[in-house]
Scaffold this active site. Structure first.
Site, PDB file in Angstrom:
ATOM      1  N   ASN A 186       0.832  -1.212   0.000  1.00 50.73           N
ATOM      2  CA  ASN A 186       0.000   0.000   0.000  1.00 50.73           C
ATOM      3  C   ASN A 186       0.868   1.264   0.000  1.00 50.73           C
ATOM      4  O   ASN A 186       0.359   2.362   0.160  1.00 50.73           O
ATOM      5  CB  ASN A 186      -1.026  -0.022   1.141  1.00 50.73           C
ATOM      6  CG  ASN A 186      -0.385   0.072   2.512  1.00 50.73           C
ATOM      7  OD1 ASN A 186       0.739   0.556   2.675  1.00 50.73           O
ATOM      8  ND2 ASN A 186      -1.105  -0.364   3.529  1.00 50.73           N
ATOM      9  N   ARG A 317      27.918 -28.475  27.789  1.00 48.21           N
ATOM     10  CA  ARG A 317      27.370 -28.401  26.433  1.00 48.21           C
ATOM     11  C   ARG A 317      27.285 -29.796  25.809  1.00 48.21           C
ATOM     12  O   ARG A 317      26.326 -30.123  25.115  1.00 48.21           O
ATOM     13  CB  ARG A 317      28.167 -27.440  25.552  1.00 48.21           C
ATOM     14  CG  ARG A 317      29.616 -27.797  25.345  1.00 48.21           C
ATOM     15  CD  ARG A 317      30.303 -26.815  24.373  1.00 48.21           C
ATOM     16  NE  ARG A 317      31.728 -27.025  24.370  1.00 48.21           N
ATOM     17  CZ  ARG A 317      32.518 -26.990  23.293  1.00 48.21           C
ATOM     18  NH1 ARG A 317      31.990 -26.717  22.111  1.00 48.21           N
ATOM     19  NH2 ARG A 317      33.804 -27.201  23.380  1.00 48.21           N
ATOM     20  N   GLU A 365      19.447 -16.849  13.378  1.00 50.78           N
ATOM     21  CA  GLU A 365      18.895 -17.111  14.698  1.00 50.78           C
ATOM     22  C   GLU A 365      17.433 -16.694  14.805  1.00 50.78           C
ATOM     23  O   GLU A 365      16.659 -17.313  15.543  1.00 50.78           O
ATOM     24  CB  GLU A 365      19.727 -16.405  15.770  1.00 50.78           C
ATOM     25  CG  GLU A 365      21.155 -16.940  15.912  1.00 50.78           C
ATOM     26  CD  GLU A 365      22.138 -16.350  14.911  1.00 50.78           C
ATOM     27  OE1 GLU A 365      21.740 -15.465  14.131  1.00 50.78           O
ATOM     28  OE2 GLU A 365      23.314 -16.762  14.919  1.00 50.78           O
TER      29      GLU A 365
END
Lengths: 625, 625
Positions: A186, A317, A365
């Protein structure tokens, strides 16, 4: 298919035009009643949505949980009056409710939210709805094959957001031909013209270069719109984009294609409604969902979590990856994704074990978090991983996940200066603050491998945004494999009958605190170490108990900036207790550079030596100790 | 131009090949000495950088502050060994220093940072360096015309980041023909192949669709590279992209084009160096900067800040815009930019007054922050504004700004539930936490228009990341125009000789706190109100003084989540004092919906009624009061 008496006298095209006018009128009525809102942004897309609702959307509004329903996402969330007018036309909400727009307690918020059962995710932060749509479409093409289609209304302003291009890349990469964007060009943004104005070719060329099917239409020509949707349905192997040239405020001369009318009630709503031909009462019965599989029940058993021998070395981890792989074996609803660092986060172990439920999101990410939200919308249990620092790239999406009532799990590796030689760009030092300040979030920071494994399993059933912070380096296993932990819990890992000080630590600093306590004990100074592995919710009672036992003397120590992290979480938890305290707060205060983890922990004054010094200072400062 | 004895016996092409081998060898030597790092990512781009350094880079390494120097940014910051090897070849650092890579205290960090004078910004968070380069190039095309060129080495992995596409859009929009990207398409990311592998056409087509000049080359063919650079220099009216197909680990068979060697020292460094032909000692004198204007001194006088009459109504967001426009009149170094909401943030007033120093960044918050950093690199004083909530979209860039030692000013409007009807997607409720947890940041949250104006002026000279939080609604002017404020200050706005409780408030809650204090005074209960307009640094002494005067009784009240905001900042500031406290902490705890600001402040229990209740509860809880 419209079902009013009116509709029988109209051709389908005439009906669509009438329905579009109704959507405009109702958008104007609702915003006028509210005294605020975005009617002109709704009016530009009314024709596009009228045709969609009447002919293409496959949705049972009486059963929003039908797993085969199409998904309709207003990525341009400020066009919410149009969405609500659609719901009214579909009979999902009453006209009375339509007029509650933006009022306290109404489900019809200024921007759509899952307070309404037909809304998958909250929108209103531009560039967010589309990537979530990619995630929902991806689920149907992979782990939960279904015939639904994902329709996303995108505004031209939000094409400026980088997240949109992450979505374009991924939708093409995954060949999501069940995804169609309706781009409402628009021309006018909030404060002025968009970068590309009505240069619809610029959008078309970009989308084609990313591998999309592109259909360009006059967004107010219902027959052309019809043809574009039909073409989109026939497109295979790639997602489709309908680029629609439209007029903002279409149909009302006072505002049509005029700048300065973004987010404003029309100057004379009654005149505008009259200009549009007055109120209509068209009721549309959307087509039912395509036949598809029933709601899926995922096989689930208790995971056989990995166990690590006390005294061995193992990074949290890696324990994350090993536990996640086992969790995936036990539960078919678990999916995982990574930001192209799965060999660092160890989500690669899940990928090896369950390749069909692992999604490589590359270095995107925002799209990764959005995909996780999309999988959650589809009833799956997503885990997303990357270096913890890089979730700051997706903070807005995490914020919006919470507003969307999504349940997602995020694992960030490489926490703090303990990351070492890679330097500060790779070190998460703000992540605890960032994740704590998310509505309804959970923030976990395990110190050993067994604890990590247990928390991974707990995270799977935890509502909201759950964050798990892991450490790069190997650290000693201190808990037995049988030890149990809980969200909101803590664990006293070093204590005696004579403790004079409480050391509150988490993750890497638990090990430093234990070393400090042992050093001090050799000098006859007794400090206890509380492993505050759940930073949010935090174990207030255990903190208070420990502080009462240690005369209110407290050392907090964290591998994080001083702001918003473990130390502030502890202080906040005990603030209202009225307990008299003596506190030393250790945290990373200077900008770190490169170095070994041990060197950097020392330089930041959060290692065992610094903790021991802090404990001594607390005792020295009290007369008589 | 190379200057060793060796070079005189070589053709230019032979020299480039030798120099490239030297850069590879030195990258291997440095990472081997460090025991970690990314040699293979350096080796793929060595030929590209060798030709650049010897023939195209216009840079006086002895005068890094020369305003006409080219800018060389390694957006793929993990290729830092290559950058440092370049500096060594240019004589800017010694071989001894090269071998300090990644050691504690070395300027040669794992990823480049401005610890080195030739590094403009820290990189290592992919997708960050390029948008900053856009900002630096933009400065030279607008407010500070200069002949320098910006060269950005981009990795193929980071092309997945949305921020890269924001940069592509803006560079083309601003016609930055002084910007050249060298895209190192070595095919291999960290954990596997990139989305597009060696499909260099995919990158070329995307860039062309965004309006870029594209040159494709074999990234190991120095003559082809030379031609591409020459073409880039001749390109006018648009930025240029050199898409270079390369081999990761080029030149060493053990790692060349092999997966699994990202971020790892070579298996046998000595053998690798031998394979590359051994050490070289080529010294390159880069060409001097193109002649250009001397360092610019910007005209500056004291700003004639707007003044507002006490008791009138004025929003702090409008005061921001009015003050910024005046600041711009007083100081030519001030530039402003906005994320397409300048009519809401009122930065539009600056745009009206100083159109040549205002930059419309559209809805691209990451590129906006990056442009601000780029302007700061060029010695300007940037202010960036948007809805406060949407800076969460750029949190990683703000984090990297701090690591880059950049001084930028960020103004976020529409703070908290006081935003009202638009609903939670538009309400910043985590921004104080987010900005406090940035290294070296300043967080300001004014409560009235005069205070806002003064803080805007102070922000201009404040180092680091300075955040100013403003409120959407009109609020009463409570300070006189002559009142002075300071960063790190606070102001007692309501007090008596008999105060029993301290209310710490900021921004919108200052007004609620004053109302509460007046209500309470009518009942003979005396509470003082401390306007903690500087959340970081915070006025610890004033807080302690006030708490000592009020028996340690404290109410904190903030239009923010309970985590990381004003309340925690206050508690953190006083934690180590040992003062005995009784605290009630008021903050937004439930997810807000739509409603009027007053309704939402009430629903969140942070309005005057809630504050008065909290004060009473503190007094009730103390025996004898």
């Amino acid at each position: 298919m419209a079902t009013t008496a009116l509709s029988s006298t109209l051709t389908r095209s005439e009906l669509w035009r009438e329905l579009a006018q109704q959507l405009r009128v109702d958008s104007i009525r609702a915003t006028a009643a509210a005294g605020s809102g975005h009617p002109t942004s709704a009016m530009s897309a009314a024709d596009l949505m009228a045709v969609l609702l009447d002919k293409y959307l496959r949705y049972d509004f009486s059963r929003p949980g039908d797993p085969n329903n199409d998904h309709l996402i207003f990525s341009k969330g400020h066009a919410s009056p149009l969405l609500y007018a659609l719901y009214a036309a579909a009979g999902a909400i009453s006209d009375d409710e339509l007029l509650t727009l933006r009022r306290l307690g109404s489900r019809l918020e200024g921007h759509p939210s899952p307070a309404l059962p037909w809304v998958d995710v909250a929108t209103g932060s531009l560039g967010f709805g589309l990537p979530v749509g990619v995630g929902i479409a991806l689920a149907a093409k992979t782990v939960d094959p279904r015939p639904y289609r994902v329709w996303v209304l995108v505004g031209d302003s939000e094409m400026a957001e980088g997240s949109v291009w992450e979505a374009f890349e991924h939708a093409a990469h995954w060949r999501l031909d069940n995804l169609t964007i309706v781009l409402d060009v628009n021309r006018l943004g909030q404060s002025g013209e968009t970068m590309h104005g009505w240069d619809v070719t610029s959008y078309a060329e970009r989308a084609r270069s990313f591998g999309w099917e592109v259909l360009s239409v006059d967004g107010h020509d219902v027959e052309a719109i019809d043809e574009a949707y039909a073409s989109a349905l026939e497109t295979t192997g790639r997602p489709s984009l309908i680029v629609a040239r439209t007029l903002k405020g279409k149909g009302v001369a006072a505002v049509e294609d005029k700048p300065g009318w973004h987010g404003k009630v029309l100057p004379d709503p009654q005149a505008a409604i009259a200009e549009l031909g007055g109120r209509r009462h068209i009721r549309v019965e959307a087509a039912p969902p395509r036949p598809g599989p029933p709601e899926r029940t995922y096989a689930a058993s208790s995971p056989v979590l990995p166990g690590y021998e006390v005294g061995t070395q193992m990074s949290t981890r890696r324990a994350y990856g090993e536990a996640l792989a086992e969790l995936g074996s036990a539960r078919e609803d678990v999916v995982a994704m990574d930001g192209e660092v799965s060999n660092s986060t160890f989500s690669g172990l899940f990928a090896d074990a369950h390749p069909e439920r692992f999604f490589e999101m590359f270095v995107a990410e925002q799209q990764m978090i959005a995909a996780a939200i999309g999988f959650d919308v589809r009833g799956l249990t997503p885990f997303a991983s990357a270096f913890a620092a890089f979730f700051s790239r997706a903070y807005d999406f995490i914020r919006m996940a919470a507003i969307s009532r999504a349940s997602i799990r995020i694992a960030g590796s490489h926490a703090g200066v303990a990351t070492g030689e890679d330097g500060p760009s790779q070190m998460a030092l703000e992540d605890i603050a960032m994740f704590r300040a998310v509505h309804g979030s959970t923030v976990l920071y395990p110190s050993d491998a067994n604890q990590t494994a247990k928390l991974v399993a707990l995270a799977a059933d935890n509502p909201g945004v759950t964050y798990l912070r892991t450490t790069r380096a190997d650290t000693p296993v201190i808990y037995r494999p049988e030890a149990e932990f809980e969200i909101g819990g803590s664990r006293l890992v070093h204590a005696s009958l004579h403790d004079q000080v409480t050391i509150a630590a988490a993750g890497i600093t638990v090990h430093e605190a234990i070393k400090a306590a042992l050093q001090l004990a050799a000098d006859g100074i007794y400090a206890r170490v509380l492993d505050v592995y759940s930073a949010k919710p935090i174990d207030r009672e255990a903190l208070l108990d420990s502080l009462r036992a240690t005369g209110g003397r407290l050392v907090t120590v964290e591998d994080h900036w001083p702001q918003g992290g473990l130390g502030e979480a502890v202080l906040e938890a005990i603030a209202e207790s009225g307990l008299s305290l003596q506190v030393v707060k250790l945290a990373v205060r200077g900008l770190p550079g490169s170095g070994t983890p041990a060197e950097l922990l020392h330089a930041a004054s959060i290692d065992a030596d610094a903790i021991a010094t802090a404990v001594r200072s607390l005792l020295d400062s009290v007369p008589g100790q």
